[in-house]
Design a protein around this motif. Structure first.
Motif, PDB file in Angstrom:
ATOM      1  N   TYR A  98       0.864  -1.185   0.000  1.00 47.34           N
ATOM      2  CA  TYR A  98       0.000   0.000   0.000  1.00 47.34           C
ATOM      3  C   TYR A  98       0.892   1.223   0.000  1.00 47.34           C
ATOM      4  O   TYR A  98       1.795   1.343   0.824  1.00 47.34           O
ATOM      5  CB  TYR A  98      -0.930   0.015   1.213  1.00 47.34           C
ATOM      6  CG  TYR A  98      -2.176  -0.796   0.973  1.00 47.34           C
ATOM      7  CD1 TYR A  98      -3.249  -0.263   0.265  1.00 47.34           C
ATOM      8  CD2 TYR A  98      -2.264  -2.105   1.413  1.00 47.34           C
ATOM      9  CE1 TYR A  98      -4.377  -1.011   0.009  1.00 47.34           C
ATOM     10  CE2 TYR A  98      -3.394  -2.862   1.162  1.00 47.34           C
ATOM     11  CZ  TYR A  98      -4.448  -2.307   0.454  1.00 47.34           C
ATOM     12  OH  TYR A  98      -5.567  -3.054   0.193  1.00 47.34           O
ATOM     13  N   THR A  99       0.649   2.103  -0.960  1.00 46.75           N
ATOM     14  CA  THR A  99       1.408   3.351  -1.048  1.00 46.75           C
ATOM     15  C   THR A  99       0.603   4.468  -0.395  1.00 46.75           C
ATOM     16  O   THR A  99      -0.607   4.347  -0.195  1.00 46.75           O
ATOM     17  CB  THR A  99       1.711   3.726  -2.511  1.00 46.75           C
ATOM     18  OG1 THR A  99       0.477   3.927  -3.203  1.00 46.75           O
ATOM     19  CG2 THR A  99       2.537   2.641  -3.188  1.00 46.75           C
ATOM     20  N   ASN A 100       1.286   5.546  -0.090  1.00 45.16           N
ATOM     21  CA  ASN A 100       0.677   6.719   0.535  1.00 45.16           C
ATOM     22  C   ASN A 100       0.976   7.918  -0.368  1.00 45.16           C
ATOM     23  O   ASN A 100       1.831   8.735  -0.070  1.00 45.16           O
ATOM     24  CB  ASN A 100       1.263   6.884   1.930  1.00 45.16           C
ATOM     25  CG  ASN A 100       0.697   8.016   2.741  1.00 45.16           C
ATOM     26  OD1 ASN A 100       1.390   8.544   3.580  1.00 45.16           O
ATOM     27  ND2 ASN A 100      -0.545   8.389   2.541  1.00 45.16           N
ATOM     28  N   PRO A 101       0.250   8.021  -1.520  1.00 44.70           N
ATOM     29  CA  PRO A 101       0.575   9.041  -2.518  1.00 44.70           C
ATOM     30  C   PRO A 101       0.290  10.471  -2.080  1.00 44.70           C
ATOM     31  O   PRO A 101       0.885  11.407  -2.598  1.00 44.70           O
ATOM     32  CB  PRO A 101      -0.292   8.662  -3.717  1.00 44.70           C
ATOM     33  CG  PRO A 101      -1.439   7.918  -3.133  1.00 44.70           C
ATOM     34  CD  PRO A 101      -0.880   7.202  -1.937  1.00 44.70           C
ATOM     35  N   GLU A 102      -0.620  10.641  -1.144  1.00 46.63           N
ATOM     36  CA  GLU A 102      -0.913  11.970  -0.606  1.00 46.63           C
ATOM     37  C   GLU A 102      -1.427  11.799   0.812  1.00 46.63           C
ATOM     38  O   GLU A 102      -1.790  10.684   1.213  1.00 46.63           O
ATOM     39  CB  GLU A 102      -1.913  12.714  -1.497  1.00 46.63           C
ATOM     40  CG  GLU A 102      -3.184  11.971  -1.815  1.00 46.63           C
ATOM     41  CD  GLU A 102      -4.024  12.665  -2.874  1.00 46.63           C
ATOM     42  OE1 GLU A 102      -4.892  13.454  -2.477  1.00 46.63           O
ATOM     43  OE2 GLU A 102      -3.803  12.396  -4.063  1.00 46.63           O
ATOM     44  N   PRO A 103      -1.436  12.859   1.605  1.00 40.30           N
ATOM     45  CA  PRO A 103      -1.854  12.723   3.004  1.00 40.30           C
ATOM     46  C   PRO A 103      -3.224  12.058   3.142  1.00 40.30           C
ATOM     47  O   PRO A 103      -4.162  12.392   2.419  1.00 40.30           O
ATOM     48  CB  PRO A 103      -1.899  14.169   3.514  1.00 40.30           C
ATOM     49  CG  PRO A 103      -0.940  14.901   2.626  1.00 40.30           C
ATOM     50  CD  PRO A 103      -1.052  14.236   1.280  1.00 40.30           C
ATOM     51  N   GLU A 107      -3.222   3.560  -1.544  1.00 43.81           N
ATOM     52  CA  GLU A 107      -3.562   2.789  -2.737  1.00 43.81           C
ATOM     53  C   GLU A 107      -2.695   1.539  -2.791  1.00 43.81           C
ATOM     54  O   GLU A 107      -1.502   1.599  -2.530  1.00 43.81           O
ATOM     55  CB  GLU A 107      -3.332   3.609  -4.010  1.00 43.81           C
ATOM     56  CG  GLU A 107      -4.256   4.791  -4.152  1.00 43.81           C
ATOM     57  CD  GLU A 107      -3.954   5.629  -5.389  1.00 43.81           C
ATOM     58  OE1 GLU A 107      -2.812   5.564  -5.910  1.00 43.81           O
ATOM     59  OE2 GLU A 107      -4.855   6.342  -5.824  1.00 43.81           O
ATOM     60  N   ARG A 108      -3.301   0.434  -3.162  1.00 45.09           N
ATOM     61  CA  ARG A 108      -2.587  -0.832  -3.318  1.00 45.09           C
ATOM     62  C   ARG A 108      -1.861  -0.809  -4.655  1.00 45.09           C
ATOM     63  O   ARG A 108      -2.404  -0.391  -5.660  1.00 45.09           O
ATOM     64  CB  ARG A 108      -3.602  -1.981  -3.255  1.00 45.09           C
ATOM     65  CG  ARG A 108      -3.016  -3.350  -3.190  1.00 45.09           C
ATOM     66  CD  ARG A 108      -4.091  -4.385  -2.830  1.00 45.09           C
ATOM     67  NE  ARG A 108      -5.344  -4.184  -3.524  1.00 45.09           N
ATOM     68  CZ  ARG A 108      -5.689  -4.808  -4.647  1.00 45.09           C
ATOM     69  NH1 ARG A 108      -4.871  -5.666  -5.206  1.00 45.09           N
ATOM     70  NH2 ARG A 108      -6.857  -4.574  -5.200  1.00 45.09           N
ATOM     71  N   GLN A 109      -0.607  -1.264  -4.647  1.00 40.75           N
ATOM     72  CA  GLN A 109       0.181  -1.285  -5.875  1.00 40.75           C
ATOM     73  C   GLN A 109       0.897  -2.625  -5.992  1.00 40.75           C
ATOM     74  O   GLN A 109       1.462  -3.122  -5.022  1.00 40.75           O
ATOM     75  CB  GLN A 109       1.196  -0.141  -5.873  1.00 40.75           C
ATOM     76  CG  GLN A 109       1.906   0.006  -7.189  1.00 40.75           C
ATOM     77  CD  GLN A 109       2.677   1.318  -7.280  1.00 40.75           C
ATOM     78  OE1 GLN A 109       2.478   2.236  -6.513  1.00 40.75           O
ATOM     79  NE2 GLN A 109       3.579   1.379  -8.234  1.00 40.75           N
ATOM     80  N   PRO A 110       0.873  -3.232  -7.207  1.00 38.68           N
ATOM     81  CA  PRO A 110       1.536  -4.532  -7.380  1.00 38.68           C
ATOM     82  C   PRO A 110       3.052  -4.422  -7.258  1.00 38.68           C
ATOM     83  O   PRO A 110       3.640  -3.369  -7.498  1.00 38.68           O
ATOM     84  CB  PRO A 110       1.120  -4.961  -8.791  1.00 38.68           C
ATOM     85  CG  PRO A 110       0.726  -3.717  -9.489  1.00 38.68           C
ATOM     86  CD  PRO A 110       0.257  -2.752  -8.442  1.00 38.68           C
ATOM     87  N   LEU A 111       3.651  -5.539  -6.923  1.00 34.39           N
ATOM     88  CA  LEU A 111       5.084  -5.604  -6.695  1.00 34.39           C
ATOM     89  C   LEU A 111       5.588  -6.934  -7.248  1.00 34.39           C
ATOM     90  O   LEU A 111       4.966  -7.973  -7.036  1.00 34.39           O
ATOM     91  CB  LEU A 111       5.315  -5.549  -5.177  1.00 34.39           C
ATOM     92  CG  LEU A 111       6.693  -5.408  -4.632  1.00 34.39           C
ATOM     93  CD1 LEU A 111       7.193  -3.984  -4.863  1.00 34.39           C
ATOM     94  CD2 LEU A 111       6.673  -5.685  -3.138  1.00 34.39           C
ATOM     95  N   LEU A 141      -5.895  -1.988   5.889  1.00 34.22           N
ATOM     96  CA  LEU A 141      -6.268  -1.324   4.648  1.00 34.22           C
ATOM     97  C   LEU A 141      -6.827  -2.341   3.660  1.00 34.22           C
ATOM     98  O   LEU A 141      -7.823  -2.076   2.966  1.00 34.22           O
ATOM     99  CB  LEU A 141      -5.061  -0.603   4.042  1.00 34.22           C
ATOM    100  CG  LEU A 141      -4.545   0.608   4.824  1.00 34.22           C
ATOM    101  CD1 LEU A 141      -3.250   1.116   4.205  1.00 34.22           C
ATOM    102  CD2 LEU A 141      -5.586   1.700   4.886  1.00 34.22           C
ATOM    103  N   PHE A 142      -6.207  -3.515   3.591  1.00 29.50           N
ATOM    104  CA  PHE A 142      -6.698  -4.583   2.719  1.00 29.50           C
ATOM    105  C   PHE A 142      -8.123  -4.967   3.114  1.00 29.50           C
ATOM    106  O   PHE A 142      -8.984  -5.141   2.282  1.00 29.50           O
ATOM    107  CB  PHE A 142      -5.744  -5.793   2.820  1.00 29.50           C
ATOM    108  CG  PHE A 142      -5.968  -6.838   1.769  1.00 29.50           C
ATOM    109  CD1 PHE A 142      -5.393  -6.705   0.522  1.00 29.50           C
ATOM    110  CD2 PHE A 142      -6.745  -7.959   2.026  1.00 29.50           C
ATOM    111  CE1 PHE A 142      -5.572  -7.673  -0.458  1.00 29.50           C
ATOM    112  CE2 PHE A 142      -6.937  -8.931   1.067  1.00 29.50           C
ATOM    113  CZ  PHE A 142      -6.346  -8.786  -0.190  1.00 29.50           C
TER     114      PHE A 142
END
Length: 150
Positions: A98-103, A107-111, A141-142
């Motif tokens: 899970y990324t934290n693109p803004e305060p 958002e979940r992002q594949p890896l 979050l998931f």
């Protein structure tokens, strides 16, 4: 030697101490962070194309979950280094963070994992260097994204 007067005060002092002791957990649970009236703890907006959600949390929800993030760093060669605590596995074996693109937004992002060693994930595909990834609270979050709590 103890006087009779002191002995009579002992039960009163014990009762006051017990009342204070039992009131402490209730005080600790109250948050100093005020939520806006009517503000939901979590707002989940699914992307119709990708199926990946954008999760917006209230500050109170972030505090309760004790969410923590750390940045993605440059790994060996062209790889990315990500704290192992950020790695989540889906039932089919896919890996995510899970990324934290803004305060207050997650958002979940594949890896794509190359290796895991000494608490560090080396990935060939994932968030850009410097992107904040959730290291504490990702499972919650998931759960919010897939509504597993209901």
């Amino acid at each position: 030697m103890t006087s009779q007067k002191s002995l009579r005060r002992l039960p009163v002092a014990a009762a006051i101490c017990a009342a204070l002791l039992f009131s402490l957990p209730a005080c600790a649970q109250r948050s100093a962070v005020a939520e806006m009236p009517g503000e939901a703890p979590a707002k989940v907006e699914k992307n119709a194309t990708t199926g990946i959600a954008r999760i917006s949390l209230s500050q109170k929800a972030i505090d309760r979950l004790e969410l923590r993030t750390e940045p993605v760093t440059q790994g060996p060669g062209a790889g990315l280094s990500i704290p192992y605590a950020a790695l989540l596995y889906q039932a089919d074996g896919k890996t995510w963070v899970y990324t934290n693109p803004e305060p207050r937004v997650y958002e979940r992002q594949p890896l794509t994992v190359l290796k895991v060693e000494a608490g560090v994930v080396t990935a060939s595909v994932g968030p850009a260097v410097g992107t904040q990834v959730v290291t504490v609270g990702g499972a919650e979050l998931f759960g919010a994204e897939f509504n597993t709590g209901k």
